[in-house]
Design a protein around this motif. Sequence first.
Motif, PDB file in Angstrom:
ATOM      1  N   LEU A 201       9.356  -2.571 -14.428  1.00 26.87           N
ATOM      2  CA  LEU A 201       9.460  -2.940 -13.012  1.00 26.87           C
ATOM      3  C   LEU A 201       9.288  -1.709 -12.126  1.00 26.87           C
ATOM      4  CD1 LEU A 201       9.977  -5.036 -10.834  1.00 26.87           C
ATOM      5  CD2 LEU A 201      12.442  -4.657 -11.123  1.00 26.87           C
ATOM      6  N   ASN A 202       9.852  -0.604 -12.537  1.00 23.31           N
ATOM      7  CA  ASN A 202       9.665   0.658 -11.826  1.00 23.31           C
ATOM      8  C   ASN A 202       8.190   1.062 -11.850  1.00 23.31           C
ATOM      9  OD1 ASN A 202       9.516   3.362 -10.980  1.00 23.31           O
ATOM     10  ND2 ASN A 202      11.382   3.970 -12.005  1.00 23.31           N
ATOM     11  N   HIS A 203       7.557   0.982 -12.999  1.00 15.85           N
ATOM     12  CA  HIS A 203       6.148   1.362 -13.137  1.00 15.85           C
ATOM     13  C   HIS A 203       5.267   0.462 -12.281  1.00 15.85           C
ATOM     14  CE1 HIS A 203       7.606   2.562 -17.420  1.00 15.85           C
ATOM     15  NE2 HIS A 203       8.037   3.415 -16.496  1.00 15.85           N
ATOM     16  N   LEU A 204       5.579  -0.835 -12.229  1.00 14.05           N
ATOM     17  CA  LEU A 204       4.793  -1.778 -11.437  1.00 14.05           C
ATOM     18  C   LEU A 204       4.915  -1.463  -9.952  1.00 14.05           C
ATOM     19  CD1 LEU A 204       4.532  -5.581 -11.992  1.00 14.05           C
ATOM     20  CD2 LEU A 204       5.026  -4.733  -9.709  1.00 14.05           C
ATOM     21  N   THR A 205       6.140  -1.273  -9.460  1.00 11.69           N
ATOM     22  CA  THR A 205       6.369  -0.991  -8.048  1.00 11.69           C
ATOM     23  C   THR A 205       5.714   0.321  -7.635  1.00 11.69           C
ATOM     24  OG1 THR A 205       8.507  -2.118  -8.198  1.00 11.69           O
ATOM     25  CG2 THR A 205       8.132  -0.717  -6.264  1.00 11.69           C
ATOM     26  N   SER A 206       5.853   1.346  -8.438  1.00 11.33           N
ATOM     27  CA  SER A 206       5.283   2.655  -8.129  1.00 11.33           C
ATOM     28  C   SER A 206       3.766   2.600  -8.097  1.00 11.33           C
ATOM     29  CB  SER A 206       5.739   3.682  -9.166  1.00 11.33           C
ATOM     30  OG  SER A 206       7.149   3.811  -9.163  1.00 11.33           O
ATOM     31  N   SER A 207       3.159   1.865  -9.015  1.00 14.23           N
ATOM     32  CA  SER A 207       1.699   1.781  -9.063  1.00 14.23           C
ATOM     33  C   SER A 207       1.139   1.010  -7.869  1.00 14.23           C
ATOM     34  CB  SER A 207       1.233   1.132 -10.375  1.00 14.23           C
ATOM     35  OG  SER A 207       1.780  -0.164 -10.520  1.00 14.23           O
ATOM     36  N   LEU A 208       1.864  -0.009  -7.389  1.00 11.32           N
ATOM     37  CA  LEU A 208       1.430  -0.745  -6.202  1.00 11.32           C
ATOM     38  C   LEU A 208       1.425   0.144  -4.969  1.00 11.32           C
ATOM     39  CD1 LEU A 208       3.105  -4.279  -6.444  1.00 11.32           C
ATOM     40  CD2 LEU A 208       0.662  -3.764  -6.335  1.00 11.32           C
ATOM     41  N   LEU A 209       2.483   0.936  -4.795  1.00 11.69           N
ATOM     42  CA  LEU A 209       2.564   1.836  -3.647  1.00 11.69           C
ATOM     43  C   LEU A 209       1.480   2.910  -3.718  1.00 11.69           C
ATOM     44  CD1 LEU A 209       6.450   2.272  -3.481  1.00 11.69           C
ATOM     45  CD2 LEU A 209       5.020   0.980  -1.887  1.00 11.69           C
ATOM     46  N   ALA A 210       1.210   3.394  -4.910  1.00 16.46           N
ATOM     47  CA  ALA A 210       0.189   4.432  -5.073  1.00 16.46           C
ATOM     48  C   ALA A 210      -1.203   3.904  -4.764  1.00 16.46           C
ATOM     49  CB  ALA A 210       0.234   4.975  -6.499  1.00 16.46           C
ATOM     50  N   SER A 211      -1.469   2.643  -5.092  1.00 18.93           N
ATOM     51  CA  SER A 211      -2.814   2.097  -4.911  1.00 18.93           C
ATOM     52  C   SER A 211      -3.177   1.893  -3.448  1.00 18.93           C
ATOM     53  CB  SER A 211      -2.944   0.762  -5.664  1.00 18.93           C
ATOM     54  OG  SER A 211      -2.083  -0.209  -5.106  1.00 18.93           O
ATOM     55  N   LEU A 212      -2.205   1.551  -2.601  1.00 14.63           N
ATOM     56  CA  LEU A 212      -2.495   1.317  -1.180  1.00 14.63           C
ATOM     57  C   LEU A 212      -2.987   2.600  -0.511  1.00 14.63           C
ATOM     58  CD1 LEU A 212      -2.520  -0.358   1.378  1.00 14.63           C
ATOM     59  CD2 LEU A 212      -0.073   0.139   1.675  1.00 14.63           C
ATOM     60  N   GLY A 213      -2.277   3.686  -0.709  1.00  9.89           N
ATOM     61  CA  GLY A 213      -2.670   4.946  -0.098  1.00  9.89           C
ATOM     62  C   GLY A 213      -4.038   5.419  -0.568  1.00  9.89           C
ATOM     63  N   SER A 214      -4.313   5.297  -1.853  1.00 10.73           N
ATOM     64  CA  SER A 214      -5.594   5.757  -2.382  1.00 10.73           C
ATOM     65  C   SER A 214      -6.749   4.891  -1.904  1.00 10.73           C
ATOM     66  CB  SER A 214      -5.558   5.798  -3.910  1.00 10.73           C
ATOM     67  OG  SER A 214      -5.232   4.532  -4.450  1.00 10.73           O
ATOM     68  N   ALA A 215      -6.522   3.585  -1.699  1.00 15.02           N
ATOM     69  CA  ALA A 215      -7.579   2.696  -1.201  1.00 15.02           C
ATOM     70  C   ALA A 215      -7.967   3.053   0.233  1.00 15.02           C
ATOM     71  CB  ALA A 215      -7.127   1.245  -1.277  1.00 15.02           C
TER      72      ALA A 215
END
Length: 294
Positions: A201-215
């Motif tokens: 759950l931590n990995h999922l949440t962190s990856s979602l936040l990371a993807s928005l900024g990079s997009a």
Amino acid sequence: MGDSDWRPFIYGGLASIVAEFGTFPIDTTKTRLQIQGQKIDPRHVQLRYTGMVDCFVKTSQQEGVKALYCGIWPAVLRQATYGTIKFGTYYSLKQWIASRRPDGGSEEHLATNTFCAAFAGGLSSAVANPTDVLKVRMQVGDEKRGLVRCFADIYRLEGTRGLWRGVGPTSQRAAVIAAVELPVYDACKRKLVPTLGDTPLNHLTSSLLASLGSAVASTPLDVIRTRLMNQRKVKGHIAKPNERIYRGTTDCFLQTVRNEGFLALYKGFIPTWLRMGPWNIIFFLTYEQLKQLY
């Protein structure tokens, strides 16, 4: 992990390939949206698709569902090189630098992480550029031949430069994505550990936040590199008076903004973000599970 530990490279490559298979149709819609509406390219002047869903449906109906996976093998080959080098270099270089700091690497440094990520992203993307060119050409739908024949024809007609077309914006885009994505993921994961622990759950949440900024940061460069990669510049060909071609990154940027408006640099943003989210989720979940296996 020690200085000579190759596990980050192996895990990064395997996780990248798994993530690519899971999100490739979204990437195909993104590529097709990005190349349409170009005033200087008669092949792609027409706006064939109104958005990601329309592109997905029309491609499936007109060319078959298989067309959504056209270019998957150069994409897998790209991830086997790009993903392996990128993530392996990032984690290994970050650890190497951290071990030489006075604190012995007990604390994360944002500046160090950002530098390592940008370096790893730019280097790996430049090395894997030929596979990216093949992927884009096949995704657009004009190239119907297999991977080997497509590679051979590009080399024969356009030379080595054809295989490295768009390498500048590609490397810049990869550096931007990595510089945002990897440090943000590491920072979010670390901040969420007290609440969620080191869990999926931590990995999922962190990856979602990371993807928005990079997009947000990378889409304009993604549009430019896709258009540069898709155009052909055959060796010895003399251009006709009405035939135009982008001369480089700056020219493509200016021509796109001048002819289509600034928002054209964000064509395909929705599928870019929607792909980055699931891609990062699949990648980081796979990567973290592989770390726990050995």
